[in-house]
Write a protein that holds these residues in place. Structure first.
Motif, PDB file in Angstrom:
ATOM      1  N   ILE A 469      30.961  43.781  37.602  1.00  8.41           N
ATOM      2  CA  ILE A 469      31.451  43.796  38.987  1.00  8.41           C
ATOM      3  C   ILE A 469      30.582  42.914  39.878  1.00  8.41           C
ATOM      4  O   ILE A 469      31.073  42.120  40.673  1.00  8.41           O
ATOM      5  CB  ILE A 469      31.459  45.241  39.549  1.00  8.41           C
ATOM      6  N   THR A 470      29.250  43.033  39.737  1.00  8.31           N
ATOM      7  CA  THR A 470      28.357  42.301  40.637  1.00  8.31           C
ATOM      8  C   THR A 470      28.393  40.801  40.358  1.00  8.31           C
ATOM      9  O   THR A 470      28.402  39.990  41.281  1.00  8.31           O
ATOM     10  CB  THR A 470      26.912  42.805  40.484  1.00  8.31           C
ATOM     11  N   LEU A 471      28.384  40.419  39.072  1.00  8.01           N
ATOM     12  CA  LEU A 471      28.233  39.004  38.745  1.00  8.01           C
ATOM     13  C   LEU A 471      29.561  38.292  38.529  1.00  8.01           C
ATOM     14  O   LEU A 471      29.627  37.079  38.637  1.00  8.01           O
ATOM     15  CB  LEU A 471      27.355  38.853  37.493  1.00  8.01           C
ATOM     16  N   VAL A 472      30.616  39.017  38.170  1.00  2.44           N
ATOM     17  CA  VAL A 472      31.879  38.344  37.863  1.00  2.44           C
ATOM     18  C   VAL A 472      32.961  38.684  38.900  1.00  2.44           C
ATOM     19  O   VAL A 472      33.453  37.803  39.610  1.00  2.44           O
ATOM     20  CB  VAL A 472      32.376  38.718  36.442  1.00  2.44           C
ATOM     21  N   VAL A 473      33.325  39.969  38.997  1.00  2.28           N
ATOM     22  CA  VAL A 473      34.495  40.317  39.803  1.00  2.28           C
ATOM     23  C   VAL A 473      34.272  40.053  41.295  1.00  2.28           C
ATOM     24  O   VAL A 473      35.090  39.395  41.943  1.00  2.28           O
ATOM     25  CB  VAL A 473      34.894  41.801  39.579  1.00  2.28           C
ATOM     26  N   THR A 474      33.139  40.549  41.834  1.00  2.78           N
ATOM     27  CA  THR A 474      32.912  40.376  43.282  1.00  2.78           C
ATOM     28  C   THR A 474      32.838  38.895  43.683  1.00  2.78           C
ATOM     29  O   THR A 474      33.519  38.481  44.624  1.00  2.78           O
ATOM     30  CB  THR A 474      31.657  41.144  43.743  1.00  2.78           C
ATOM     31  N   PRO A 475      32.038  38.063  42.984  1.00  5.38           N
ATOM     32  CA  PRO A 475      32.026  36.644  43.376  1.00  5.38           C
ATOM     33  C   PRO A 475      33.416  36.010  43.307  1.00  5.38           C
ATOM     34  O   PRO A 475      33.824  35.302  44.228  1.00  5.38           O
ATOM     35  CB  PRO A 475      31.083  36.006  42.362  1.00  5.38           C
ATOM     36  N   LEU A 476      34.175  36.281  42.240  1.00  7.02           N
ATOM     37  CA  LEU A 476      35.530  35.717  42.131  1.00  7.02           C
ATOM     38  C   LEU A 476      36.389  36.198  43.291  1.00  7.02           C
ATOM     39  O   LEU A 476      37.121  35.424  43.917  1.00  7.02           O
ATOM     40  CB  LEU A 476      36.179  36.128  40.806  1.00  7.02           C
ATOM     41  N   ALA A 477      36.294  37.517  43.569  1.00  9.40           N
ATOM     42  CA  ALA A 477      37.127  38.089  44.628  1.00  9.40           C
ATOM     43  C   ALA A 477      36.768  37.486  45.977  1.00  9.40           C
ATOM     44  O   ALA A 477      37.651  37.196  46.798  1.00  9.40           O
ATOM     45  CB  ALA A 477      36.954  39.607  44.660  1.00  9.40           C
ATOM     46  N   MET A 478      35.475  37.259  46.237  1.00 15.47           N
ATOM     47  CA  MET A 478      35.061  36.690  47.516  1.00 15.47           C
ATOM     48  C   MET A 478      35.483  35.238  47.624  1.00 15.47           C
ATOM     49  O   MET A 478      35.971  34.786  48.661  1.00 15.47           O
ATOM     50  CB  MET A 478      33.533  36.789  47.682  1.00 15.47           C
ATOM     51  N   LEU A 479      35.307  34.472  46.534  1.00 19.37           N
ATOM     52  CA  LEU A 479      35.690  33.057  46.566  1.00 19.37           C
ATOM     53  C   LEU A 479      37.201  32.918  46.705  1.00 19.37           C
ATOM     54  O   LEU A 479      37.692  31.901  47.194  1.00 19.37           O
ATOM     55  CB  LEU A 479      35.195  32.342  45.306  1.00 19.37           C
ATOM     56  N   GLY A 480      37.923  33.954  46.292  1.00 21.82           N
ATOM     57  CA  GLY A 480      39.379  33.927  46.401  1.00 21.82           C
ATOM     58  C   GLY A 480      39.854  33.751  47.834  1.00 21.82           C
ATOM     59  O   GLY A 480      40.948  33.244  48.085  1.00 21.82           O
ATOM     60  N   VAL A 481      39.014  34.141  48.801  1.00 12.69           N
ATOM     61  CA  VAL A 481      39.379  33.948  50.204  1.00 12.69           C
ATOM     62  C   VAL A 481      39.632  32.466  50.468  1.00 12.69           C
ATOM     63  O   VAL A 481      40.498  32.093  51.252  1.00 12.69           O
ATOM     64  CB  VAL A 481      38.257  34.496  51.125  1.00 12.69           C
ATOM     65  N   PHE A 482      38.874  31.597  49.775  1.00 14.57           N
ATOM     66  CA  PHE A 482      39.044  30.152  49.972  1.00 14.57           C
ATOM     67  C   PHE A 482      39.965  29.536  48.923  1.00 14.57           C
ATOM     68  O   PHE A 482      40.694  28.590  49.197  1.00 14.57           O
ATOM     69  CB  PHE A 482      37.675  29.466  49.936  1.00 14.57           C
TER      70      PHE A 482
END
Ligand SMILES: [Zn+2]
Length: 821
Positions: A469-482
Motif C-alpha cells: 500500500i505504501t510503496l505501490v498503491v498509494t503512489p499510483l493512486a496519488m499520481l492518478g490525479v495527474f
C-alpha cells in the motif's frame, strides 16, 4: 509539560463547565504562580513545583474557557423539532447512500416563521429520499413504525437532487435536533466526535410537497479543496470499473471511506490492516516517511542543493510538507490534523538541532497537540498516531539519520563507498521494511487494548500489505490525479492485495476478540509494548513482557452463582437486553435497523458483546418487528453457537441464518440456579394470524429473591390475558411494554407486576412520542423509578445489588455530552 497535561485531564473530567470567570481567575493565578516559581530561580524544588502547578492551572483554565466559548454557540433547545429556514454552504464531500444524502452545512443565516434566529455555525444535515428510504431519521432515531414495518414518511417520496456539490449555497428547510448519540460502555462517543468537529446541531431536510422546495442558489469558491476532492472522486469512479476497488482507491486519495462496505471492512479488520485504508495517523506517518525518503533521494542528486541545505533537513521539511498537503487533500480530518502537528513538532525539534531525550520529545508532541485540541486525549486515534509517530522517530532508524550519508556529513559515508548501488538499494529496502515492521509490532498491543480485537494473521497480512500500500498503491493512486490511467493500475494492485487478505481472513482463527481491560491494565500493557520495541538494552525489553499480562489475562466479571444481571444498552428506538448468569448469557431482542447499511447489531451489540467477551447461549427475538430484530443478522453471525428462540414466522429471512425454535408459554429452563420462564404466547396463538406485537415472547427471570420481566411489545389484550391467567407477573424490574406506547402498560398490568424499576428503551425525540405522558404518569403514580435510554444511556442492574442500577450516560456525563432536558 506534565503539569499542563494533568490540568487538561482534570478539566476533561467535568460534567458541567465552571462559569467563565472561574477559568479567568485560574489563568490569573497561573501567571502569579509562574512568576513566583521563576523568582525562586533555583532549579528543581519548590520553584519547579510552582511552575508545574501554574501550567496545570493554565491547561485547566484555557480548556475550560475554550469550551465555554464554544458552548455559547450551542443550539437553542427551543429550536429542537422546529422547521427552520436556513441558508448555508455545503462544507464537505456529500455522502450518498441508499437512504439519501448527508452533508455538512456552514450556516450563514436562519429564520423561523420570518423571525431571524441564531443557529450554530455548523450542522450535519441529512436529505432523505430515493427508493430505499425508510424515512427521516438520524442515528438513534426510529426508522420503523410502531408496528415495526418501515414507515414511509412524506419526505421519503421525495426524489433527491441530481447532485449536491461542495461549496454550493443552498436555501432549505431543516428540522433541527441537538447532537444526540447512544452512550454505551466501550462504545463510540458520537457526541464527542461531533464536538471535536464543531458540529452543534443535526437535522434533516424537509422537502415534502407542503414545504418550500430546497433551492440551490449558486456555486461559491468557499470550499475549493472539498470541491476538488469531489471532482477527483467522480473521476476515480469513472476510471475504475469495479466499484468496490474504486471505493478503496477513493479512500486512499480523498479520504472518503463511505464506499467501502461492511463485508470489506470486516476483511480489513480481521487481517489487522484497517489502518491502511483509512486516513489514520498511522497512514499519514507512513506517507511522511515515504515522502521524506523520496525528497532525500532527489536532493542528493544535486551537490549544490546539498551545500545550500543538508539533505537530511530537506527530507524532514519535505516529508512534513508533503504529508500536510496530502492530509489537506484527503479531508483534513481530526486524526490527520493531529498527526501533522506531531510530525511538525518533531521536525522542528530535529531541525533546531536539539538533542532531547525521547520521552521528553514524546511529552512535547503530546503537549502541543493537547494545547491545540485538548479533547484529543479521549480518542483512541490520538493514542495510535502518538505511538506511531514516536516509534517511527525513536526507533533505531529514526534517531540516527536513516539516509546512508548526507553530502555534507561524513558520518557513515566510509562503508557506503564500496557498497554497490544494488547493495545499497537492498539495504535500504530491508531497513524500510524493518521500520514499518517495528511500528506494526508496537501498535499491536495498543490496537488490542483500544479495540478489543487482535488479528492473529495480522503480521502476515501487514508484512505484505504495508509495503504494497505504501510503496505501490498509494503512489499510483496519488499520481492518478495527474495521469488517470494510473488509477486503473492502482485498482488492479488493490484487487490483488484484497484477494490475498480475503484468503487470510477466511481462516477461522484469523482474529481473536479479547475483553477490554480496565484503564490501569491497558496502560501497563501499552507501556510493556513500548518497552519491547524501543532501542534499549535487552534486559529492559524483557521487562515489557510481564507488563502485558494483566491486560491479556483480564476477564470481565460475571454474576455469582444463583444471581443474574441485566444490561439494557442504548440502542435508540427498539429493544435489546442482555441477561447473564454465572456461566450463561442470553440476549433478549437485537435492537433496531437504522438504515440499509447500519443497524444496532453492527453499531452497538457486536462491539459490546466483544468488549465483554460474552458468548451467548441464546438469542430471543420477541417478535418480527424491525426495531427488535434489526441487529439480529450481525449478532447471529458473530455468535454461531447461539440458539434462536422466537415467534418469527416460518418464512422469515432470519430463519435462513438460524432456524428458530418457537417461544411458547410453559417453556422453562434453569441456568446456574436462576429460573427462566416463557409466559407468552400460548401454543394456539401460532395457529391463527395475529398482530406481530401480540406474538411477543414474554420472558420471566427469577432467582427467588429478585425477578425481571421482559415483555417486548405486548399490548393491552395480551396484558389482560396474562393478568387473568394469574401468571406469576410480579417483578422488581420491568422492561416497559412497547417502549411506553399508550397501547400498553395498562393500570391492571402495572398493578400485577408492581415493579420497582421500569426500563423504557426508546429513541431521543422519536416520532412516536414514546414513552407517552399517560404511561409515565401511571408509572409515577405507583412510585416506580423510570430509566429511559435518552437520559440514562445503557442501564445495568445486578440481582445481588438490586436496590438501584447504573446509568452509563449520567454516570459518565461530561460537558460536551448532550444534557437531555
Ligand atoms: Zn418495538
Amino acid at each position: 509539560m506534565l503539569g499542563f497535561l494533568l490540568g487538561t485531564v482534570v478539566q476533561l473530567q467535568q460534567s458541567t463547565l465552571l462559569p467563565w470567570w472561574v477559568n479567568v481567575a485560574m489563568l490569573g493565578l497561573a501567571v502569579l504562580l509562574f512568576l513566583a516559581g521563576r523568582a525562586l530561580r533555583r532549579p528543581g524544588g519548590l520553584g519547579m513545583v510552582l511552575v508545574a502547578l501554574a501550567l496545570a492551572l493554565l491547561g485547566f483554565g484555557v480548556t475550560g474557557w475554550r469550551a465555554s466559548a464554544y458552548l455559547a454557540d450551542a443550539l437553542n433547545p427551543n429550536l429542537e423539532g422546529r422547521d427552520v429556514q436556513v441558508r448555508g454552504i455545503v462544507a464537505n464531500l456529500p455522502q450518498r447512500n441508499e437512504s439519501g444524502l448527508r452533508f455538512r452545512l456552514e450556516i450563514e443565516s436562519g429564520s423561523l416563521q420570518g423571525q431571524v434566529v441564531r443557529l450554530p455555525p455548523v450542522m450535519d444535515v441529512a436529505w432523505y429520499g430515493g427508493a430505499n428510504s425508510a424515512g427521516p431519521a438520524l442515528w438513534a432515531d426510529a426508522r420503523t413504525g410502531p408496528s415495526g414495518t418501515p414507515m414511509l414518511s412524506p419526505s421519503a417520496m421525495n426524489t433527491l437532487p441530481a447532485d449536491v456539490r461542495a461549496g454550493e449555497r443552498w436555501d432549505m428547510t431543516v428540522r433541527l435536533k441537538a447532537p444526540h448519540g447512544s452512550r454505551n460502555p466501550n462504545g463510540f462517543d458520537y457526541e464527542l466526535w461531533l464536538w471535536e468537529q464543531g458540529v452543534q446541531a443535526t437535522g434533516y431536510v424537509r422537502s415534502s410537497a407542503k414545504d418550500p422546495a430546497p433551492q440551490r442558489l449558486e456555486q461559491t469558491w468557499h470550499q475549493p479543496v472539498a470541491l476538488a476532492r469531489q471532482i477527483v472522486r467522480e473521476r476515480i469512479y469513472r476510471e475504475i470499473s469495479e466499484r468496490k476497488f474504486a471505493g478503496m482507491i477513493a479512500a486512499l486519495v480523498v479520504g472518503d471511506q463511505a464506499a467501502i462496505d461492511h463485508a470489506d471492512w470486516d476483511v480489513f479488520r480481521a487481517t489487522g490492516v484497517a489502518h491502511l485504508v483509512s486516513i489514520s495517523g498511522l497512514h499519514i506517518t507512513m506517507f511522511a516517511w515515504l515522502a521524506a525518503r523520496i525528497v532525500s533521494w532527489l536532493w542528493r542528486r544535486s551537490s549544490r542543493l546539498c551545500l545550500w541545505f543538508p539533505a537530511t533537513h530537506a527530507a524532514v521539511v519535505g516529508g512534513v510538507l508533503l504529508a500536510t498537503a496530502y492530509s489537506v487533500f484527503s479531508g483534513w480530518g481530526i486524526p490527520s490534523q493531529r498527526t501533522c502537528l506531531m510530525l511538525t513538532t518533531v521536525a522542528v525539534l530535529r531541525l533546531s538541532g536539539a538533542r532531547w531525550p525521547w520521552p521528553l520529545v514524546w511529552l512535547l508532541t503530546c503537549a502541543v497537540v493537547v494545547a491545540c485540541d485538548p479533547w484529543a486525549l479521549l480518542q483512541a486515534g490520538f493514542w495510535l498516531s502518538f505511538v506511531a509517530v514516536g516509534v517511527l522517530f525513536a526507533s533505531d532508524a529514526g534517531v540516527r539519520p536513516a539516509t546512508p550519508a548526507t553530502a555534507t556529513g561524513t558520518a557513515d559515508s566510509q562503508p557506503a563507498r564500496w557498497v554497490t548501488w544494488a547493495g545499497k538499494f537492498a539495504h535500504s529496502v530491508v531497513g524500510n521494511l524493518r521500520e514499518q515492521w517495528v511500528i506494526t509490532v508496537a501498535l499491536t498491543p495498543l490496537t488490542m487494548l483500544l479495540f478489543g480485537q487482535v488479528s492473529l494473521v495480522g503480521l502476515a497480512a501487514n508484512a505484505l500489505a504495508i509495503p504494497w500500500i505504501t510503496l505501490v498503491v498509494t503512489p499510483l493512486a496519488m499520481l492518478g490525479v495527474f495521469v488517470p490511467f494510473l488509477w486503473g493500475l492502482a485498482g488492479g494492485a488493490m484487487a490483488w492485495l484484497f484477494a490475498y487478505l480475503h484468503g487470510l481472513a477466511s481462516w477461522s482463527w484469523a482474529s481473536v476478540a479479547l475483553p477490554v481491560p480496565p484503564v490501569w491494565a491497558a496502560a501497563a500493557g501499552v507501556l510493556g509494548g513500548l518497552l519491547m520495541v524501543l532501542p534499549w538494552s535487552r534486559s529492559l525489553r524483557v521487562l515489557g513482557l510481564p507488563m502485558l499480562l494483566p491486560a491479556l489475562l483480564w476477564r470481565a466479571s460475571v454474576p455469582p452463582l444463583a444471581e443474574f444481571d441485566l444490561l439494557a444498552p442504548d440502542i435508540g428506538q427498539g429493544n435489546a437486553v442482555q441477561v447473564r448468569t454465572a456461566n450463561h448469557a442470553l440476549l433478549y431482542d437485537a435492537g433496531p435497523r437504522f438504515s440499509v447499511e447500519s443497524d444496532a447489531g453492527h453499531r452497538v451489540l457486536v462491539p459490546l458483546l466483544q468488549s465483554q467477551h460474552t458468548q451467548l447461549d441464546m438469542l430471543i427475538l420477541s417478535h418480527k418487528d424491525l426495531d427488535h430484530v434489526g441487529g439480529a443478522p450481525a449478532v447471529l453471525t458473530m455468535q454461531p453457537q447461539a440458539e434462536l428462540l422466537s415467534s418469527i414466522e416460518a418464512g422469515n429471512p432470519l430463519q435462513a441464518l438460524r432456524a428458530a425454535r418457537p417461544c411458547v408459554a410453559g417453556q422453562h429452563w434453569e441456568w446456574d440456579g436462576v429460573q427462566f420462564d416463557i409466559l407468552h404466547p400460548q401454543a394456539d396463538d401460532y395457529l391463527v394470524t395475529n398482530k406481530a406485537n401480540a406474538m411477543s415472547c414474554v420472558l420471566r427471570i427469577s432467582n427467588g429473591r429478585q425477578t425481571a420481566l421482559l415483555v417486548g411489545d405486548i399490548e393491552k389484550p395480551q396484558e389482560e390475558r396474562l393478568v387473568a391467567a394469574a401468571a406469576a407477573l410480579h417483578a422488581d424490574v420491568l422492561l416497559v411494554p412497547h417502549h411506553g406506547s399508550k397501547t400498553s402498560s395498562s393500570a391492571e398490568f402495572l398493578d400485577a407486576v408492581a415493579p420497582r424499576i421500569a426500563i423504557v428503551q426508546s429513541g431521543y425525540r422519536n416520532r412516536f412520542g414514546h414513552p407517552t405522558a399517560t404511561v409515565m404518569e401511571r408509572l409515577h403514580e405507583r412510585h416506580v423509578e423510570v430509566v429511559d435510554s435518552p437520559h440514562c444511556g445503557a442501564f445495568t442492574w445486578q440481582s445481588w445489588q438490586a436496590q438501584n442500577g447504573a446509568c452509563f450516560r449520567s454516570e459518565n456525563l461530561r460537558y460536551w455530552h448532550h444534557h437531555v432536558p
